[in-house]
Design an enzyme around this catalytic site. Sequence first.
Site, PDB file in Angstrom:
ATOM      1  N   HIS A 424      48.112  -3.203  11.992  1.00  0.00           N
ATOM      2  CA  HIS A 424      47.749  -2.427  10.818  1.00  0.00           C
ATOM      3  C   HIS A 424      48.914  -2.472   9.845  1.00  0.00           C
ATOM      4  O   HIS A 424      50.027  -2.860  10.186  1.00  0.00           O
ATOM      5  CB  HIS A 424      47.407  -0.975  11.181  1.00  0.00           C
ATOM      6  N   SER A 426      51.563  -0.934   6.758  1.00  0.00           N
ATOM      7  CA  SER A 426      52.302   0.230   6.269  1.00  0.00           C
ATOM      8  C   SER A 426      53.438  -0.290   5.405  1.00  0.00           C
ATOM      9  O   SER A 426      53.214  -1.112   4.524  1.00  0.00           O
ATOM     10  CB  SER A 426      52.813   1.076   7.449  1.00  0.00           C
ATOM     11  N   HIS A 564      77.024  10.674  32.954  1.00  0.00           N
ATOM     12  CA  HIS A 564      76.090  10.796  31.825  1.00  0.00           C
ATOM     13  C   HIS A 564      76.550   9.843  30.723  1.00  0.00           C
ATOM     14  O   HIS A 564      77.701   9.406  30.703  1.00  0.00           O
ATOM     15  CB  HIS A 564      76.027  12.230  31.307  1.00  0.00           C
ATOM     16  N   SER A 566      77.141   8.833  26.663  1.00  0.00           N
ATOM     17  CA  SER A 566      77.283   9.258  25.264  1.00  0.00           C
ATOM     18  C   SER A 566      76.834   8.082  24.412  1.00  0.00           C
ATOM     19  O   SER A 566      76.542   7.005  24.920  1.00  0.00           O
ATOM     20  CB  SER A 566      78.736   9.604  24.964  1.00  0.00           C
TER      21      SER A 566
END
Length: 876
Positions: A424, A426, A564, A566
């Site tokens: 589609h 845009s 974790h 960053s």
Amino acid sequence: MAGLPKVGAALKEGSSVTAALEDCCLAGNRLNLDVYPNGCRQFLELSEKRWDEVAEVEFLRLNCNEALIDTTLSSLPLLKSLKSLVLKGGHAKDEFGACQQGSLTTLPQDFGDLICLTHLDLSFNSFSRLPSCIMDLASLRELLVCHNSLVGLPEDFGRLSKLTFFSAMKNQLRDLPRSIGELAALQRLDLSENALESLPEEIGNLCNCMELDLSGNQLMGCLSLPRSLHHLHQLCLHSNLLVTVPASLASLPNLSRLDLQNNRLRSIPPEIQSSPFVYLRGNPLGEHKSPLQSDVIHNHFFFTSFSVTPEGCKVALACGIQFYFPPGAATSPVTIHFQMLSPDPQWVKLRHHDILLSKVLEVQPHGVEFQQEVQIWMPYTYAQMLREREVVVRTFNGQSWNDLQTKVEWRRKPKHMACCSVSHFSWFLVVSRLVENECRVPLEGTLLFSTVDPNIKVTFPPGVTEETRSVRMQVLSAKEVEEIVEDRESRASPLLCLSQNSTVDFLRAVKIQLPLPPGVTGFTLDRSRLHLLHGDLQAQTWDDITNQVALEFTHLYALFEVTHFSWYWLWYTTKTYINGIARKVYERLRLYQVNFIALQRKKDPEQVLLQCVPKHKVDPVLGKLHDRYQGPEPSDIVELFEGEQFFAAFERGISIDADRPDCVKGRISFIFYSHLKNIKEIYVTSEVDRKGQAVKGQVSFYRGEVPVNVPEDATKKRKGPDSHWLATLPIKLPPSCLPRKKNSFSFPPLNLGDAETGFLTQANLLGIARRIGADWQTIGLNLGLTYQQIERIGYNHREDLDRQILNMLFSWAQQNSEEQNCVEKLITAMKESGRQDIADEIETIIELGRQKYRASIRRVGLDQESSTEDSAIAMV
């Protein structure tokens, strides 16, 4: 000023118009009032102060994007001498960069009292139907209602019996009233880009019609046009749904152009197919292909729309963009609209390290699902530094930008194309981003390498996660980091960006391996000078976490563990503590050192080229422009952020045409993007009389608003009284009365016509060029330029409307300056192009020239038939 409505309440307290401004608005013979911008305010103030003169105005243009337009309208019916009225919108842009329609939806009922009005332009407004008062304009000859929302025309439209030109291009007309056949004087009818499915039989009564444009509609089946249109010269039917056309079209005696491109024609009568003036490209003609027809590709240099059928097609736009619609992509015929927009930083949100490589392409209709994916090729600029990056097409879904799977193709023209497939339409643009490596981390663990630097790897041990998660890695090379820091005493490893699709920390530590900075080894390392930095881009901060993790070293690598991720990890070394250098790295992710250039064309000093150039490109750019331009040295180095707005203002006796879409409060507006051409060519004029002396003015550059998401530290030094000023460069205009040297203009000096019948000087032509605007292609064709010439001019100067207009007008003037009727031809072309306002202005200039010539003849005693009346004229 009897009868003039009270308008003082609509004006801000203290507003005034100087005598100089009033004289500028009511210029020349006091019959032409052209007051862009802020025209409504100036009109109302002039009306209160000098109504006797305003009441005699014949030509008037006003901006319908202004708040005072409704108040101004109530005064217009009092201008009994008004001949030409332009009430256009489209001079403002919305947040996506598209032109905003004017606010007009109706007109005062007494508008029909303008008994002298012959030319009315209501384009780029919000009319859904024509006001009934227009039907009372008995003298109206030219009516333009382009780019509105009209769904139909009044049943009594035929009352405009003197109408010779009517344009309703780019509306939503579904049908036409039968009374249109009563417009016996109509010569040009433009109904292109509407929703017409059929035509009334009465259209055959337009026996004087010479040009009929029905392109971009939904005309289907077999077209039936009567032979009574024997004056027809041009018939445009491209981009419809026609299956066949009658052979009688070939027998129209004066037809010189028949455009049937991009329809559904499967058979063509031999009489039409063999005609040299018939254009048939883009039709599924089966076994009967015209020699003029291209097999699969049809080009669109002017049109903002094209039609796609279930058979599929390839489309190549003049800007280099190409589409491929495979067979079956569309289940029924659909009209595709497109436009190129300037990237507004408030709308186009670049991520860190992104580089914009193209303008924004908008393709409509939005959201329509295709049965098969449509391919789009977009050209983009290229730089050596892009080799360690990847090029992607980014699309906007109405809320956010997302990257598409992109394939890069290298071609000769253009050299670099980014290809994507979409289901589609845009908005689309091309960006360069850091190479992204991705992997899925299962319970058993895995290993992730960087394709930019294979020495960078992340090891996920078994049991690191309970559920499979995705991890992404991006790397900014050490070379780019060093260029940002510009510190010879510092060395940096690559900058690493890690992210994941989960908010939960890993169950076990993840090991990261980074190469040591260039020239540093694990055996010679001074650990006191080594810092591991953790970056939080949300808070725009960097933390030194060297003492918070266990660092291990090999001969070439540093290894550490985290639980974790960053956004960024930076490995950095320096003789002293980092002292804010990490902050400097973050600030300069999108900060560039630039120079401003202001050059004057050697052959025409009034043509000024303005450009903002990154520091490393200054010398190559100046080298390319040296043969045609001269000017001062580039400005001192200035720092600009990617996407930052800046302005150029001409000062000290030099002014510009304020009737430009990029002119804001008398200043030319720019948006800086490092890999786009930040260049404009502008014609300047002198605010003072240059007789006998040159004008030494200047152009100054000023900042606009600082882009959002810029660290506060980077904006602190931009505060204060001089924070907006960037640079000033001198501009010098030569004396206008001195004899010009040979080839002192970009085009040879031109005088069209002769003194006895009146002529147009080159200055007149420049003034005319500044008023033409987007109609230049139509005017060029009506002047006799070929489609190939127009296409070449449009392509060579595709990013500069001013250059397109000047090249068209002066190319024609050079070819026709020796013809005796060249001025009449120019006037006729303006009328045929719907620009009665310019045609009337040219006629006024010519008449004044004739009067001056007769006066000069009388002064030397050569006029034997001078009369008292002529003497009176000579004193005007």
